[in-house]
Design an enzyme around this catalytic site. Structure first.
Site, PDB file in Angstrom:
ATOM      1  N   ASP A  67       0.560  -1.204   0.192  1.00 39.24           N
ATOM      2  CA  ASP A  67       0.154   0.233   0.289  1.00 39.24           C
ATOM      3  C   ASP A  67       1.287   1.046   0.147  1.00 39.24           C
ATOM      4  OD1 ASP A  67      -0.936   0.270   3.350  1.00 39.24           O
ATOM      5  OD2 ASP A  67       0.910  -0.121   2.881  1.00 39.24           O
ATOM      6  N   TYR A  69       2.987   4.681   0.848  1.00 41.54           N
ATOM      7  CA  TYR A  69       3.072   5.146   1.951  1.00 41.54           C
ATOM      8  C   TYR A  69       1.829   6.052   3.268  1.00 41.54           C
ATOM      9  CZ  TYR A  69       8.086   3.930  -0.121  1.00 41.54           C
ATOM     10  OH  TYR A  69       9.046   3.077  -1.056  1.00 41.54           O
ATOM     11  N   PHE A  80       6.983   1.625  -3.872  1.00 39.35           N
ATOM     12  CA  PHE A  80       8.390   2.231  -3.386  1.00 39.35           C
ATOM     13  C   PHE A  80       8.706   3.859  -4.027  1.00 39.35           C
ATOM     14  CE2 PHE A  80       7.654  -2.779  -4.151  1.00 39.35           C
ATOM     15  CZ  PHE A  80       8.055  -2.856  -3.028  1.00 39.35           C
ATOM     16  N   HIS A 192      10.762  -9.561   0.909  1.00 37.38           N
ATOM     17  CA  HIS A 192      10.580  -7.852   0.583  1.00 37.38           C
ATOM     18  C   HIS A 192      12.088  -7.189   0.975  1.00 37.38           C
ATOM     19  CE1 HIS A 192       8.538  -4.212   1.344  1.00 37.38           C
ATOM     20  NE2 HIS A 192       7.956  -4.874   0.873  1.00 37.38           N
TER      21      HIS A 192
END
Length: 229
Positions: A67, A69, A80, A192
């Site tokens: 999701d 920031y 990202f 991740h």
């Protein structure tokens, strides 16, 4: 809810899901939040940036995020990525560290990934909005059906593409997409890039060079992963 803002190349794939009661509920829920004084990121006009910058027929690589920031000024519609002038978040810093190790590309001093998106890298979050200061707050509110449809549309295309799945969340989402196991596409799985998990196999996974080797092998052209300083 937002059918009038969906970029033309994505409309055939997304219009059916946007017409569902679930999508209408999502739109109403977001309006209620904002009318009640909540701050939602990214701001209106930037929530479909990933689709605007990367038309469906131009997608070569899909990088799935979770999701947006949830801090002020960070989210601008690309998973990202952060706008110019914003501090590079830890997960993105690790992505850029792996980029240096993989392809020798130096950290550009910023975290704006728009140049990737314009080359065919779909930087798509699972949920496309979040409430300020509340990570994951818009999960399971209806975005998943919309972003699933976007990923499925890429997977259904005849052109071979690369799906980059970092972490269990992205890997679970892709498991629901038909066509990712038939060998036409390259699926890259790794932990991740978060500082909590990057040392468990993200570092050294070489996603950028693997993606380019596959794209060149299939005549689609490599991504120039350099980020202008």
């Amino acid at each position: 809810m937002m059918a009038d803002t969906v970029p033309p190349s994505w409309r055939a794939a997304l219009d059916p899901v946007l017409a569902t009661p679930e999508a209408r509920r999502l739109g109403g829920w977001l309006r209620t939040l904002e009318e009640g004084g909540a701050t939602v990121y990214p701001p209106r006009g930037q929530r479909l940036t990933a689709l605007e910058l990367t038309p469906l027929d131009a997608v070569k690589v899909v990088i799935l995020g979770q999701d947006p920031y949830h801090g002020p000024g960070q989210a601008h519609g690309l998973a990202f990525s952060v706008p110019p002038g914003e501090r590079v978040p830890p997960s993105l810093a690790n992505m850029l560290k792996e980029l240096k190790a993989d392809l020798g590309i130096d950290h550009p001093g910023h975290g704006n990934l728009e140049v990737w998106a314009r080359q065919g890298v779909l930087l798509l979050n699972n949920a496309l909005t979040v409430t300020a200061g509340q990570a994951g707050s818009h999960q399971q509110q209806g975005w998943e059906a919309i972003t699933d449809a976007a990923v499925a549309a890429v997977a259904a295309r005849p052109e071979p593409s690369v799906f980059v799945l970092w972490g269990s969340h992205a890997q679970a989402k892709a498991a629901r997409i038909a066509g990712l196991s038939d060998g036409r596409h390259l699926v890259l799985r790794a932990p991740h890039p978060s500082p909590l998990s990057a040392h468990r196999g993200f570092f050294g996974s070489r996603p950028y060079s693997q993606a380019n080797a596959f794209l060149e092998q299939h005549g689609r052209g490599a991504i120039d992963w350099r980020l202008p300083g």
